[in-house]
Motif scaffolding. Structure first.
Motif: not given
Length: 263
Positions: A68-72, A74-82, A89-100, A22-24
């Motif tokens: 966080i993407a809605e607040e800013t 900005v499209v945020v891409v971050a690594g997570m585990f699903t 688990v799967t080593n997943t990149l979530l990409a989310t934000g306006p239109g994405v 969130r901060a960055d």
């Protein structure tokens, strides 16, 4: 388009790591970035028991990233585990934000240098790209950088940029390999490569178990001609860079390696 790479050192607590995101993300938005990419394992660092922490893409952690993407804006891409169906688990990149809204599951697992990622992580199989403000962006993760065919697949799909979050393992020659491979992939596919690694945990004041791929820093943005345009050092930092898609067109006319392929 301005992009931001957030070079951080994550710990085992997803909630604390989300606060850093969130901060960055707000810092990136305030600096005019349209995309901010965080490293592989942003949700929780390697060396943590991943299965108990893994969440689906509609779970609390991913939902927090979406907020966080809605607040800013900005499209945020971050690594997570699903969770994976077989108990890994799967080593997943979530990409989310306006239109994405997209997710990439790491295809090439780090079974190398004495580490066996496949013991706890199931591989993905799909090439994934996203579109931000008319710029197509491919998604790749860490060890994927050793496989040029994925980056060429991004180019074939129309991408001008590949985002490469990583948690690069330290060791003899590993920084040199990181720098060589990221530049080589830009040249192979004649596209921009934005490689965001976890910061060196020593520089962040965190101890790690030997052999854990926890990052070395040195995130970089590399042009489609293979030249490094911006780079960080080992410690935490936020890298900002301008990506020009027209430069990709120019380089592909000058060095048409994609068009000249025979195999």
């Amino acid at each position: 388009m301005r992009i931001a790479l957030s070079q951080i050192t994550t710990g085992p607590d997803p909630a604390r790591n989300l606060a850093v995101v969130r901060a960055d993300a707000h810092r990136a938005a305030d600096s005019g970035a349209r995309v901010v990419a965080f490293p592989e394992a942003t949700m929780a660092c390697f060396g943590t028991r991943l299965a108990p922490l893994a969440e689906p893409l509609d779970g609390p952690w991913a939902t927090g990233v979406r907020r966080i993407a809605e607040e800013t804006g900005v499209v945020v891409v971050a690594g997570m585990f699903t969770p994976a169906p077989d108990g890994r688990v799967t080593n997943t990149l979530l990409a989310t934000g306006p239109g994405v809204e997209a997710a990439y599951d790491k295809i090439h697992l780090f079974d190398a240098f004495g580490f066996t990622e496949s013991a706890t992580v199931a591989p993905g199989s799909e090439v994934v790209t996203i579109d931000v403000d008319g710029l197509r962006i491919g998604l790749a993760t860490c060890y994927d950088v050793r496989f040029p065919e994925l980056f060429r697949a991004h180019a074939d799909a129309g991408a001008a940029l590949t985002l490469l979050p990583a948690s690069w393992g330290d060791g003899p020659g590993k920084r040199e390999q990181w720098e060589l491979l990221t530049r080589a992939r830009a040249l192979d596919a004649t596209l921009w490569v934005a490689a965001v690694d976890q910061a060196d945990p020593v520089a962040s004041g965190r101890e790690i178990a030997p052999g854990t791929p926890a990052g070395i820093g040195h995130s970089a943005v590399i042009g489609p001609d293979g030249t490094v345009r911006e780079r960080l050092t080992a410690g935490p930092g936020l890298l900002l860079a301008e990506v020009d898609a027209t430069e990709v067109d120019t380089i592909r006319r000058t060095i048409p390696v994609l068009a000249n392929r025979r195999l």
